[in-house]
Write an enzyme that holds these catalytic residues in place. Structure first.
Site, PDB file in Angstrom:
ATOM      1  N   GLU A   1      10.544  18.590   5.983  1.00 59.93           N
ATOM      2  CA  GLU A   1      11.192  19.829   6.444  1.00 59.93           C
ATOM      3  C   GLU A   1      12.651  19.765   5.993  1.00 59.93           C
ATOM      4  O   GLU A   1      13.525  19.306   6.696  1.00 59.93           O
ATOM      5  CB  GLU A   1      11.088  19.954   7.960  1.00 59.93           C
TER       6      GLU A   1
ATOM      7  N   ARG B   1      14.873  48.070   9.141  1.00 57.25           N
ATOM      8  CA  ARG B   1      15.417  48.450   7.839  1.00 57.25           C
ATOM      9  C   ARG B   1      15.634  47.263   6.913  1.00 57.25           C
ATOM     10  O   ARG B   1      15.890  47.452   5.726  1.00 57.25           O
ATOM     11  CB  ARG B   1      16.754  49.197   8.019  1.00 57.25           C
TER      12      ARG B   1
ATOM     13  N   LEU C   1      18.593  24.333  19.601  1.00 58.35           N
ATOM     14  CA  LEU C   1      17.303  23.714  19.858  1.00 58.35           C
ATOM     15  C   LEU C   1      17.036  22.660  18.787  1.00 58.35           C
ATOM     16  O   LEU C   1      17.265  22.889  17.600  1.00 58.35           O
ATOM     17  CB  LEU C   1      16.185  24.759  19.823  1.00 58.35           C
TER      18      LEU C   1
ATOM     19  N   ASP D   1       6.339  20.607  16.766  1.00 55.69           N
ATOM     20  CA  ASP D   1       7.700  20.325  16.301  1.00 55.69           C
ATOM     21  C   ASP D   1       8.334  19.288  17.227  1.00 55.69           C
ATOM     22  O   ASP D   1       9.538  19.306  17.489  1.00 55.69           O
ATOM     23  CB  ASP D   1       8.551  21.606  16.257  1.00 55.69           C
TER      24      ASP D   1
ATOM     25  N   HIS E   1       9.557  28.378  25.275  1.00 55.40           N
ATOM     26  CA  HIS E   1      11.014  28.362  25.146  1.00 55.40           C
ATOM     27  C   HIS E   1      11.434  28.825  23.749  1.00 55.40           C
ATOM     28  O   HIS E   1      12.346  29.631  23.607  1.00 55.40           O
ATOM     29  CB  HIS E   1      11.570  26.955  25.399  1.00 55.40           C
TER      30      HIS E   1
ATOM     31  N   HIS F   1       7.505  27.381  12.068  1.00 58.77           N
ATOM     32  CA  HIS F   1       7.927  27.849  13.407  1.00 58.77           C
ATOM     33  C   HIS F   1       8.483  29.281  13.389  1.00 58.77           C
ATOM     34  O   HIS F   1       9.682  29.508  13.458  1.00 58.77           O
ATOM     35  CB  HIS F   1       8.876  26.869  14.093  1.00 58.77           C
TER      36      HIS F   1
END
Length: 386
Positions: free
Chosen positions: A134, A230, A310, A276, A253, A219
């Site tokens: 990642e 738009r 987070l 995750d 959450h 995620h």
């Protein structure tokens, strides 16, 4: 290997080429670690179920695990890896992709080589399907808990370096970065699943990424451009493009319950439940690490960096399934999102399903959808049960 017969109140089965369904009651017969027979009712001479309530489901498959039980997978030594693969069955997970977040490419390559060396020494436990990288090919604007200093464009030489060990099975990247579409093609040709994530891309750019071979979105709604009537972004394309599978952290959450319901309704059969999970998962409140940076696990809620960002989650995948069911998502759809869908996406149709010929990776989920007993290759690795 010895044979195994498990009779259950309910069995979730997914025969090849057929939709997933529930047998109630049902049974599973295992020979030499492989499912030999799946049937409805009770076999002759077996009056009572071994598993009298809940359901027998395929072993859960998690494509995004940064860490667990106090260990960050990118930095863990052999002892840490042993702990994680031995204890993940407590959560119903029988296969996973350890996830290494953003670091210099040279450091990631070294972590991959180190991992390749220790995998053969690990005890029987949750299967390591490869590694999910990642980063570091992510967008600065959507970096989340990643270290912006190490973010970079996916140059062809760096992509080749990361592929050398053969361990990389999933790469999350931002398709708007220079060279990203070429990188997606290279990775896809090498058999690597590409996921769009930590990205500020437009929906059109994500569509181009899918044209190049991307098949997942990391995620959904977190660290990405979203829904603007738009200026549609990553999340819009994730929901409307039938080629893309939105990953969803269902800890209630990271994504609000009604938005999680929207994801399932807009992308039926494509949602992939992921945790995750960070090193703090399965641990008491305290300070842990993610990608070499300190994170704090509060008493309630996901882990956080010092700036309040987070930083992964403390979620168990069996709890994600339970949360989906409690949101009104059907049991079959919820279990599929944590089993068959990710297994097929990662190119492992022998996993994530209860069907003849599949690996005998099974989990007994209680009425609360928490794992009670887990089997891998027909061998019990956690719990009471049979």
């Amino acid at each position: 290997m010895a044979s195994l017969l498990v009779t259950a109140h309910s069995v979730i089965t997914a025969p090849a080429g057929s939709p997933t369904r529930v047998l109630s009651p049902g049974f599973v017969r295992v020979e030499d670690g492989v499912i030999a027979e799946v049937g409805e009712g009770r076999p002759p001479g077996v009056p009572d179920a071994d598993l009298p309530d809940g359901l027998l489901a395929p072993g859960l498959v998690d494509l995004q695990v940064n860490g667990f039980f106090g260990h960050d997978m990118a930095d863990a030594g052999e002892e840490g890896w042993r702990t994680v693969v031995s204890r993940l069955p407590e959560t119903g997970v029988t296969s996973f992709l350890p996830t290494f977040i953003t670091a210099p490419v040279a450091a990631q390559a070294e972590a991959l080589r180190r991992t390749a060396g220790l995998l053969p020494r690990l005890p029987a436990g949750t299967r390591v399907l490869g590694v999910h990288l990642e980063g570091p090919f992510l967008a600065e604007k959507r970096k989340g808990a990643h270290n912006a200093v190490h973010l970079t464009d996916p140059a062809s030489g760096e992509v080749k370096t990361l592929l050398e060990t053969g361990l990389v099975k999933l790469v999350t990247l931002a398709p708007e970065r220079d060279g990203a579409l070429d990188a997606i093609r290279t990775l896809t040709e090498a058999g690597v699943l590409v996921s769009v994530g930590h990205s500020d891309a437009t929906a059109d750019r994500v569509e181009a990424a899918a044209d190049a071979g991307a098949r997942m979105v990391t995620h959904i709604f977190n660290a990405q451009s979203g829904i603007d009537h738009r200026a549609p972004g990553v999340a819009v394309q994730a929901l409307i493009d039938p080629r893309l599978h939105p990953g969803l952290i269902l800890d209630l959450h990271h994504v609000a319950p009604k938005v999680a319901e929207l994801v399932f309704r807009a992308a039926p059969g494509r949602v992939v439940l992921v945790t995750d999970a960070a090193a703090s998962a399965g641990m008491p409140p305290g300070t842990y690490e993610l990608g070499g940076e300190p994170i704090t696990m509060p008493a309630d809620g996901p882990p956080l960096r010092a700036d309040g960002t987070l930083a992964g989650s403390g979620l168990r995948l069996d709890d994600a399934v339970g949360n989906a069911v409690r949101l009104g998502i059907g049991t079959v759809a919820a279990v599929d999102a944590a089993t068959r869908v990710p297994a097929d996406l990662i190119g492992r149709p022998d996993l994530g399903r209860i069907a003849p010929g599949a690996a005998a990776d099974l989990v007994w989920l209680g009425p609360d959808h928490r794992a009670r007993t887990t089997w891998i290759n027909g061998q019990k690795v956690f719990g009471g049960g049979s």
